[in-house]
Design a protein around this motif. Structure first.
Motif, PDB file in Angstrom:
ATOM      1  N   UNK A 167      -5.534  10.139   8.393  1.00 45.98           N
ATOM      2  CA  UNK A 167      -4.394   9.629   8.766  1.00 45.98           C
ATOM      3  C   UNK A 167      -4.061   8.160   8.435  1.00 45.98           C
ATOM      4  N   UNK A 168      -2.858   7.790   8.328  1.00 46.64           N
ATOM      5  CA  UNK A 168      -2.653   6.475   7.758  1.00 46.64           C
ATOM      6  C   UNK A 168      -1.413   6.034   8.556  1.00 46.64           C
ATOM      7  N   UNK A 169      -1.392   5.412   9.656  1.00 46.65           N
ATOM      8  CA  UNK A 169       0.107   5.087  10.557  1.00 46.65           C
ATOM      9  C   UNK A 169       0.403   3.999  10.056  1.00 46.65           C
ATOM     10  N   UNK A 170       1.596   3.788   9.541  1.00 46.34           N
ATOM     11  CA  UNK A 170       2.207   2.649   8.931  1.00 46.34           C
ATOM     12  C   UNK A 170       1.254   1.694   7.896  1.00 46.34           C
ATOM     13  N   UNK A 171       0.222   2.374   7.169  1.00 48.26           N
ATOM     14  CA  UNK A 171      -0.402   1.635   6.329  1.00 48.26           C
ATOM     15  C   UNK A 171      -0.188   1.853   4.895  1.00 48.26           C
ATOM     16  N   UNK A 172       0.500   2.904   4.509  1.00 43.83           N
ATOM     17  CA  UNK A 172       0.830   3.214   3.091  1.00 43.83           C
ATOM     18  C   UNK A 172       1.945   2.396   2.693  1.00 43.83           C
ATOM     19  N   UNK A 173       2.608   1.511   3.775  1.00 38.15           N
ATOM     20  CA  UNK A 173       3.761   0.623   3.371  1.00 38.15           C
ATOM     21  C   UNK A 173       3.200  -0.543   2.555  1.00 38.15           C
TER      22      UNK A 173
END
Length: 308
Positions: free
Chosen positions: A216-222
């Motif tokens: 999971x990547x919560x608001x990190x791929x931005x």
């Protein structure tokens, strides 16, 4: 979240002029602030912080050409680009869209770590982990599979809010984040079996093949422009039947742009294409706002993809 980094010029007079200029800017006099910063730069021509602050003021004054020149000088004065002047140049269309400087991301989040959760939850109504949890539960229900994961990896884990959302549904969590300050905050939660200071792609490269059931990547791929490398590593690390879930900010067009908030925004078609190119199968792609800024919900997408 603004980068409040200050790099001394090594000259006391120049440093004091910088502080005076910042006060003038905060008090609503950007023209006078710019004049004082130029005086500071005359004293210390390689004063990266002054060049960067001057660039921001030039943007506020509607002088993009002068802003571009100032940001270019900031990068020249600090090649590691800890202020993120290169990100501003991308936003202004004066530099190609590339990865954010690692030193900038580290600096930004190391500063932000102690107040990260309070800022996100109380001021920005941060909801990315809850959105991803709901999406994963829905995908697993549609697959008629239990939403339980033996080994999970939290990319850009921050202080641990993503792992907290999935804590009852995962046996073991690994956290990866570029900021040592964030990792220190995450360690205090005791949610993680392992924590690593690294960027997402490099951290995944050290993981064995088919070793994770959830990534999971919560608001990190931005903070990642080209998602191809991290998604290819994700495909390798996921076990068959495993899931990847993440949020991005988005825009009306295709491809990737540098958004107003100095974060990448990814088009929906780009997301669909890059997931397929990585050998993953898209299971969920829906509009979802991960946070609120300036009292307006940020446009985003919630994504779930699987490895078949």
């Amino acid at each position: 979240m603004p980068n409040r980094l200050f790099l001394s010029s090594g000259d006391l007079i120049a440093d004091r002029r910088y502080e005076f200029a910042r006060d003038l800017h905060l008090k609503g006099d950007p023209v006078a602030a710019a004049e004082v910063l130029e005086q500071a730069i005359e004293v210390a021509p390689n004063f990266a912080s002054a060049w960067f602050e001057l660039g921001k003021i030039r943007v506020d004054l509607g002088e993009p050409d002068k802003a571009i020149a100032a940001f270019q000088n900031a990068v020249a004065a600090d090649p590691d680009d800890r202020h993120g002047a290169g990100v501003r140049l991308m936003q202004l269309g004066a530099a190609p869209l590339t990865d954010m400087p690692k030193a900038y991301v580290q600096s930004l989040f190391d500063q932000y770590a102690p107040r990260f959760e309070a800022e996100l939850i109380e001021r920005l109504n941060y909801r990315a982990p809850a959105i991803l949890f709901k999406a994963v539960i829905a995908v697993r229900a549609a697959e008629r599979k239990p939403a339980y994961f033996r080994r999970a990896i939290d990319l850009g884990c921050g202080t641990g809010l993503g792992a907290a959302a999935f804590a009852k549904n995962a046996n073991s969590f690994i956290g990866i984040d570029l900021s040592a300050g964030m990792i220190a905050e995450a360690r205090a939660t005791e949610l993680y079996a392992e924590l690593e200071v690294d960027d997402m792609t490099a951290g995944l490269r050290r993981q064995p093949d088919a070793s994770a059931d959830l990534i999971l990547a919560a608001d990190a791929m931005v903070y990642v422009g080209d998602l191809g490398p991290v998604l290819r590593e994700t495909q390798r690390v996921l076990a068959p039947g495993g899931l990847l879930t993440f949020t991005v900010e988005t825009h009306d067009g295709d491809g990737v742009i540098m958004g107003k908030g100095l974060r990448y925004a990814h088009g929906a078609e780009y997301i669909s294409g890059i997931i397929a190119a990585a050998g993953l199968q898209l299971a969920h792609l829906e509009p979802a706002s991960p946070r609120t800024e300036d009292q307006v919900p940020v446009r985003g997408l919630a994504v779930v993809a699987g490895k078949t």
